[in-house]
Each structure stands twice: as C-alpha cells, then as structure tokens.
Design a protein around this motif. Structure first.
Motif, PDB file in Angstrom:
ATOM      1  N   PRO A 122      10.507  16.378  14.133  1.00  0.00           N
ATOM      2  CA  PRO A 122       9.913  15.040  14.175  1.00  0.00           C
ATOM      3  C   PRO A 122      10.146  14.241  12.895  1.00  0.00           C
ATOM      4  O   PRO A 122      10.400  14.810  11.824  1.00  0.00           O
ATOM      5  CB  PRO A 122       8.423  15.331  14.354  1.00  0.00           C
ATOM      6  CG  PRO A 122       8.217  16.655  13.719  1.00  0.00           C
ATOM      7  CD  PRO A 122       9.494  17.425  13.983  1.00  0.00           C
ATOM      8  N   LEU A 123      10.067  12.945  13.033  1.00  0.00           N
ATOM      9  CA  LEU A 123      10.090  12.016  11.905  1.00  0.00           C
ATOM     10  C   LEU A 123       8.658  11.531  11.688  1.00  0.00           C
ATOM     11  O   LEU A 123       7.996  11.126  12.647  1.00  0.00           O
ATOM     12  CB  LEU A 123      10.969  10.802  12.206  1.00  0.00           C
ATOM     13  CG  LEU A 123      12.446  11.028  12.439  1.00  0.00           C
ATOM     14  CD1 LEU A 123      13.112   9.716  12.861  1.00  0.00           C
ATOM     15  CD2 LEU A 123      13.100  11.567  11.182  1.00  0.00           C
ATOM     16  N   LEU A 124       8.174  11.559  10.452  1.00  0.00           N
ATOM     17  CA  LEU A 124       6.849  11.042  10.125  1.00  0.00           C
ATOM     18  C   LEU A 124       6.974   9.567   9.761  1.00  0.00           C
ATOM     19  O   LEU A 124       7.788   9.202   8.908  1.00  0.00           O
ATOM     20  CB  LEU A 124       6.244  11.814   8.952  1.00  0.00           C
ATOM     21  CG  LEU A 124       6.115  13.333   9.104  1.00  0.00           C
ATOM     22  CD1 LEU A 124       5.447  13.930   7.874  1.00  0.00           C
ATOM     23  CD2 LEU A 124       5.359  13.702  10.368  1.00  0.00           C
ATOM     24  N   ILE A 125       6.172   8.738  10.407  1.00  0.00           N
ATOM     25  CA  ILE A 125       6.245   7.296  10.194  1.00  0.00           C
ATOM     26  C   ILE A 125       4.870   6.779   9.791  1.00  0.00           C
ATOM     27  O   ILE A 125       3.954   6.721  10.618  1.00  0.00           O
ATOM     28  CB  ILE A 125       6.734   6.580  11.472  1.00  0.00           C
ATOM     29  CG1 ILE A 125       8.114   7.113  11.817  1.00  0.00           C
ATOM     30  CG2 ILE A 125       6.713   5.068  11.287  1.00  0.00           C
ATOM     31  CD1 ILE A 125       8.713   6.562  13.068  1.00  0.00           C
ATOM     32  N   PRO A 126       4.690   6.425   8.500  1.00  0.00           N
ATOM     33  CA  PRO A 126       3.391   5.890   8.079  1.00  0.00           C
ATOM     34  C   PRO A 126       3.172   4.471   8.613  1.00  0.00           C
ATOM     35  O   PRO A 126       4.111   3.675   8.693  1.00  0.00           O
ATOM     36  CB  PRO A 126       3.475   5.894   6.552  1.00  0.00           C
ATOM     37  CG  PRO A 126       4.921   5.977   6.214  1.00  0.00           C
ATOM     38  CD  PRO A 126       5.635   6.566   7.390  1.00  0.00           C
ATOM     39  N   VAL A 127       1.929   4.183   8.984  1.00  0.00           N
ATOM     40  CA  VAL A 127       1.563   2.827   9.409  1.00  0.00           C
ATOM     41  C   VAL A 127       1.661   1.932   8.169  1.00  0.00           C
ATOM     42  O   VAL A 127       1.103   2.254   7.122  1.00  0.00           O
ATOM     43  CB  VAL A 127       0.130   2.800   9.977  1.00  0.00           C
ATOM     44  CG1 VAL A 127      -0.354   1.367  10.183  1.00  0.00           C
ATOM     45  CG2 VAL A 127       0.068   3.583  11.284  1.00  0.00           C
ATOM     46  N   LEU A 165      -1.317  -4.461   0.375  1.00  0.00           N
ATOM     47  CA  LEU A 165      -0.650  -3.520  -0.531  1.00  0.00           C
ATOM     48  C   LEU A 165      -0.820  -3.964  -1.982  1.00  0.00           C
ATOM     49  O   LEU A 165      -1.079  -3.137  -2.868  1.00  0.00           O
ATOM     50  CB  LEU A 165       0.831  -3.396  -0.169  1.00  0.00           C
ATOM     51  CG  LEU A 165       1.637  -2.347  -0.911  1.00  0.00           C
ATOM     52  CD1 LEU A 165       1.040  -0.954  -0.750  1.00  0.00           C
ATOM     53  CD2 LEU A 165       3.075  -2.363  -0.412  1.00  0.00           C
ATOM     54  N   ARG A 166      -0.715  -5.258  -2.245  1.00  0.00           N
ATOM     55  CA  ARG A 166      -0.919  -5.770  -3.613  1.00  0.00           C
ATOM     56  C   ARG A 166      -2.368  -5.551  -4.064  1.00  0.00           C
ATOM     57  O   ARG A 166      -2.617  -5.190  -5.207  1.00  0.00           O
ATOM     58  CB  ARG A 166      -0.547  -7.246  -3.700  1.00  0.00           C
ATOM     59  CG  ARG A 166       0.957  -7.480  -3.744  1.00  0.00           C
ATOM     60  CD  ARG A 166       1.302  -8.929  -4.024  1.00  0.00           C
ATOM     61  NE  ARG A 166       0.838  -9.846  -2.996  1.00  0.00           N
ATOM     62  CZ  ARG A 166       1.462 -10.074  -1.840  1.00  0.00           C
ATOM     63  NH1 ARG A 166       2.593  -9.445  -1.555  1.00  0.00           N
ATOM     64  NH2 ARG A 166       0.961 -10.926  -0.961  1.00  0.00           N
ATOM     65  N   PHE A 219      -1.417   0.725  -3.149  1.00  0.00           N
ATOM     66  CA  PHE A 219      -0.795   1.851  -2.461  1.00  0.00           C
ATOM     67  C   PHE A 219      -1.128   1.740  -0.975  1.00  0.00           C
ATOM     68  O   PHE A 219      -2.090   1.078  -0.593  1.00  0.00           O
ATOM     69  CB  PHE A 219      -1.260   3.209  -3.018  1.00  0.00           C
ATOM     70  CG  PHE A 219      -2.723   3.493  -2.807  1.00  0.00           C
ATOM     71  CD1 PHE A 219      -3.166   4.193  -1.694  1.00  0.00           C
ATOM     72  CD2 PHE A 219      -3.665   3.063  -3.734  1.00  0.00           C
ATOM     73  CE1 PHE A 219      -4.509   4.446  -1.488  1.00  0.00           C
ATOM     74  CE2 PHE A 219      -5.010   3.319  -3.546  1.00  0.00           C
ATOM     75  CZ  PHE A 219      -5.443   4.015  -2.424  1.00  0.00           C
ATOM     76  N   ASN A 220      -0.311   2.392  -0.165  1.00  0.00           N
ATOM     77  CA  ASN A 220      -0.544   2.454   1.278  1.00  0.00           C
ATOM     78  C   ASN A 220      -1.131   3.829   1.578  1.00  0.00           C
ATOM     79  O   ASN A 220      -0.481   4.850   1.353  1.00  0.00           O
ATOM     80  CB  ASN A 220       0.788   2.248   2.018  1.00  0.00           C
ATOM     81  CG  ASN A 220       0.663   2.433   3.516  1.00  0.00           C
ATOM     82  OD1 ASN A 220      -0.374   2.870   4.028  1.00  0.00           O
ATOM     83  ND2 ASN A 220       1.714   2.104   4.228  1.00  0.00           N
ATOM     84  N   GLN A 221      -2.356   3.863   2.081  1.00  0.00           N
ATOM     85  CA  GLN A 221      -3.040   5.134   2.324  1.00  0.00           C
ATOM     86  C   GLN A 221      -2.279   6.011   3.318  1.00  0.00           C
ATOM     87  O   GLN A 221      -2.237   7.232   3.167  1.00  0.00           O
ATOM     88  CB  GLN A 221      -4.489   4.927   2.786  1.00  0.00           C
ATOM     89  CG  GLN A 221      -4.667   4.368   4.178  1.00  0.00           C
ATOM     90  CD  GLN A 221      -4.544   2.850   4.236  1.00  0.00           C
ATOM     91  OE1 GLN A 221      -4.297   2.183   3.220  1.00  0.00           O
ATOM     92  NE2 GLN A 221      -4.726   2.295   5.418  1.00  0.00           N
ATOM     93  N   ASP A 276      -0.182 -10.779   8.287  1.00  0.00           N
ATOM     94  CA  ASP A 276      -1.373 -10.331   7.562  1.00  0.00           C
ATOM     95  C   ASP A 276      -2.557 -10.528   8.500  1.00  0.00           C
ATOM     96  O   ASP A 276      -2.712 -11.580   9.104  1.00  0.00           O
ATOM     97  CB  ASP A 276      -1.546 -11.155   6.286  1.00  0.00           C
ATOM     98  CG  ASP A 276      -2.660 -10.624   5.417  1.00  0.00           C
ATOM     99  OD1 ASP A 276      -2.865  -9.392   5.402  1.00  0.00           O
ATOM    100  OD2 ASP A 276      -3.328 -11.432   4.751  1.00  0.00           O
ATOM    101  N   THR A 277      -3.365  -9.495   8.649  1.00  0.00           N
ATOM    102  CA  THR A 277      -4.475  -9.549   9.595  1.00  0.00           C
ATOM    103  C   THR A 277      -5.805  -9.330   8.887  1.00  0.00           C
ATOM    104  O   THR A 277      -5.862  -8.823   7.767  1.00  0.00           O
ATOM    105  CB  THR A 277      -4.310  -8.451  10.669  1.00  0.00           C
ATOM    106  OG1 THR A 277      -4.188  -7.187  10.027  1.00  0.00           O
ATOM    107  CG2 THR A 277      -3.097  -8.711  11.536  1.00  0.00           C
TER     108      THR A 277
END
Length: 171
Positions: free
Chosen positions: A57-62, A69-70, A74-76, A101-102
C-alpha cells in the motif's frame, strides 16, 4: 450515501485520553507525538487482518490548507504518516492537495461538515501513479467520515485497487 472508501479503521476509540493526545498533538503543537501515535497505529496494523492483507500500500496523509499549515507549522496527518511509513516500510505519498481553505470541522454538524469540505481536495499527482494501487488515507481522527469521504472521492477518480482509511482515533 455509499462511502467512496472501502473501509475505515482506528486503533483507539474516542475517550478523554485519546482526545487529549490529539489535542496535545494539534492544539498544543507537539508534532513529536506523531511518532508515538504512529507506533500505536503500526501495532494495530499488524493485528488487523484487513490491513495486513493489503499488498504494497501507499500511505497518503490528508492535506491541510496552506493557511492552517502556516498557523500550526505542521500537518498532523503527515507527522503520523511519515514514522508509520518507516515502521511498516511503506512509501508515503502526498497525493492530495487542499484547494479550498475551509472552516474548522470540530464545531460543525455532519451535514455542515460535508458541505464545508465539498470540492476542497484535488490530486497532486498524475492519476496513473495511483491507478491499481492499494491506498491508505492517513488522518488523526475519524468523526463523521466527511474528510475521508471527500478525499476518497478524489482518489477514487484515479482508479486505485482500494482505498482504506486509517486514523488514530475513531470518534
């Protein structure tokens, strides 16, 4: 609505302790906790038959929006995915990008969450890179599944073999 992903799993259920860990990671800005959380997820991976059966598998972070991010620096999902990939010897691929952006999801109802995230994600890689692959979408918490659903709809268009959602906590 049928999920765009095949299944979703998490090693921890929502509790004061698990939510505290996520808050320390995200809100108190302790990205070093990502490695500890990845360890919990890696142990769970070995116990969960459906995960063990996924081939290469490939791991894909949301992804986070640029603004978030700013703010957080960091992206958790990424600070969990990177050490998880190392522990399991799976590649981590930033295949998605946030194009809108939400509003923060935490205070929204299920219906509002779905509307809030609609068309918020796009592919960051060519679809051929994902075609026929087993994808594991990585995030910190699965609450209503709206983030997983929106990301998976975008990934599904690339015709992967499967999409699994793997989070640390299931609310």
């Amino acid at each position: 609505m049928k999920p765009a992903f095949d299944f979703a799993v998490a090693p921890l259920r929502s509790s004061d302790d698990s939510i505290s860990l996520i808050h320390q990671l995200k809100l108190l800005k302790h990205p070093e906790l990502g490695a500890d959380l990845a360890g919990i997820v890696a142990n769970f991976f070995h116990e969960e038959r459906r995960l063990r059966e996924l081939k290469e598998p490939l791991l894909i972070p949301v992804p986070l929006s640029g603004k978030r991010l700013r703010e957080r620096q960091f992206n958790q999902a990424e600070v969990i995915a990177r050490p998880l990939g190392t522990a399991l010897d799976f590649p981590v691929l930033q295949a998605l990008k946030r194009v809108k952006d939400t509003q923060r999801q935490a205070t929204l109802s299920r219906k509002e969450r779905l509307k809030n995230l609609r068309k918020s994600f796009a592919l960051r890689v060519r679809p051929e890179v994902l075609a026929g692959q087993n994808l594991i979408l990585i995030d910190d918490v699965f609450t209503t599944g709206s983030t997983a659903q929106e990301c998976s709809k975008v990934l599904r268009a690339a015709r992967p073999a499967s999409i699994t959602v793997l989070t640390v906590v299931r609310a």
